[in-house]
Design a protein around this motif. Sequence first.
Motif, PDB file in Angstrom:
ATOM      1  N   ASN A 150     -10.145   5.328 -58.687  1.00 52.67           N
ATOM      2  CA  ASN A 150     -10.565   6.582 -58.055  1.00 52.67           C
ATOM      3  C   ASN A 150     -11.842   6.457 -57.232  1.00 52.67           C
ATOM      4  O   ASN A 150     -12.132   7.327 -56.424  1.00 52.67           O
ATOM      5  N   GLY A 151     -12.632   5.424 -57.498  1.00 50.38           N
ATOM      6  CA  GLY A 151     -13.927   5.293 -56.854  1.00 50.38           C
ATOM      7  C   GLY A 151     -15.021   5.880 -57.726  1.00 50.38           C
ATOM      8  O   GLY A 151     -14.768   6.526 -58.744  1.00 50.38           O
TER       9      GLY A 151
ATOM     10  N   SER B 223     -17.588   8.159 -56.875  1.00 52.80           N
ATOM     11  CA  SER B 223     -17.853   9.594 -56.745  1.00 52.80           C
ATOM     12  C   SER B 223     -16.751  10.455 -57.343  1.00 52.80           C
ATOM     13  O   SER B 223     -17.029  11.517 -57.911  1.00 52.80           O
ATOM     14  N   ALA B 224     -15.520  10.004 -57.234  1.00 51.27           N
ATOM     15  CA  ALA B 224     -14.387  10.801 -57.714  1.00 51.27           C
ATOM     16  C   ALA B 224     -14.160  10.679 -59.213  1.00 51.27           C
ATOM     17  O   ALA B 224     -13.304  11.366 -59.764  1.00 51.27           O
ATOM     18  N   THR B 225     -14.908   9.812 -59.861  1.00 51.81           N
ATOM     19  CA  THR B 225     -14.758   9.646 -61.310  1.00 51.81           C
ATOM     20  C   THR B 225     -15.907  10.344 -62.012  1.00 51.81           C
ATOM     21  O   THR B 225     -17.068   9.986 -61.820  1.00 51.81           O
ATOM     22  N   GLY B 226     -15.568  11.339 -62.799  1.00 54.02           N
ATOM     23  CA  GLY B 226     -16.588  12.077 -63.535  1.00 54.02           C
ATOM     24  C   GLY B 226     -16.768  11.544 -64.941  1.00 54.02           C
ATOM     25  O   GLY B 226     -15.862  10.932 -65.516  1.00 54.02           O
TER      26      GLY B 226
ATOM     27  N   GLU C 106     -14.247  12.905 -67.360  1.00 52.79           N
ATOM     28  CA  GLU C 106     -12.954  12.230 -67.251  1.00 52.79           C
ATOM     29  C   GLU C 106     -12.959  10.914 -68.031  1.00 52.79           C
ATOM     30  O   GLU C 106     -12.003  10.588 -68.730  1.00 52.79           O
TER      31      GLU C 106
ATOM     32  N   LYS D 135     -24.335   7.415 -65.470  1.00 52.81           N
ATOM     33  CA  LYS D 135     -23.221   6.955 -64.650  1.00 52.81           C
ATOM     34  C   LYS D 135     -23.543   5.684 -63.874  1.00 52.81           C
ATOM     35  O   LYS D 135     -22.701   4.794 -63.741  1.00 52.81           O
TER      36      LYS D 135
ATOM     37  N   LYS E  23      -2.057   0.645 -57.643  1.00 51.54           N
ATOM     38  CA  LYS E  23      -3.466   0.881 -57.948  1.00 51.54           C
ATOM     39  C   LYS E  23      -4.256  -0.395 -57.786  1.00 51.54           C
ATOM     40  O   LYS E  23      -3.701  -1.476 -57.663  1.00 51.54           O
TER      41      LYS E  23
ATOM     42  N   GLU F 270     -17.910   3.033 -50.902  1.00 49.03           N
ATOM     43  CA  GLU F 270     -18.510   4.355 -51.031  1.00 49.03           C
ATOM     44  C   GLU F 270     -19.948   4.348 -51.514  1.00 49.03           C
ATOM     45  O   GLU F 270     -20.626   5.363 -51.431  1.00 49.03           O
ATOM     46  N   THR F 271     -20.441   3.209 -52.005  1.00 48.19           N
ATOM     47  CA  THR F 271     -21.812   3.201 -52.534  1.00 48.19           C
ATOM     48  C   THR F 271     -22.791   2.324 -51.761  1.00 48.19           C
ATOM     49  O   THR F 271     -23.988   2.374 -52.026  1.00 48.19           O
TER      50      THR F 271
END
Length: 188
Positions: free
Chosen positions: A22-23, A25-28, A31, A51, A100, A112-113
């Motif tokens: 998910n990456g 940012s999209a992983t909370g 979750e 995180k 995946k 993304e980071t």
Amino acid sequence: MNSKNNSREKILNTATKLFQINGFSATGLNEILKESKSPKGSLYYYFPDGKEQLALEAIQLASKSIIERLGITLSKYSDPIEAIKYLISNIINDLKEENKLQNISISLIALETYSSNERLRKVCKDAFTALSNVYTHKLIESGFSKQRAEELGMTIEIMIEGAITICVTRKDTVPLSIISNTIEALLS
């Protein structure tokens, strides 16, 4: 393994999987806790920096797993062309079966980071360097000079990582097939 280590491992393994798929940012965190079936207090007990610390360790764990898998796969053939083609066919099969990125690539989290988190960028950079080094080592074993093997190792890593990114974006494996078809020309 005691339950404390088991709980920490469950959280880390779950985070590693979710960050790759998910990456970042999209992983909370919720979750991760839900999927790992861990209480919230465990996360901050084992990962007091939250995180970011979890992501740093997850990238290192994923990198280690990918490097081990890469080394095992490449060792099946002495000829680097056959070995890399075999590796690519395994990645294609994984993408077709699982659709995946788990234990295939850390590109999503790196993309993304890289501009927002220097610590995560550095650990991703180190992972990509280590992956290139696996190809380099294979090529040196096959008789390539160190300099040429380093250039080609990085080139192969760039080609495969880029192809994986395009494959998941397109939802097909044609880019990896194209890379596989060009490996012989690259290494000849």
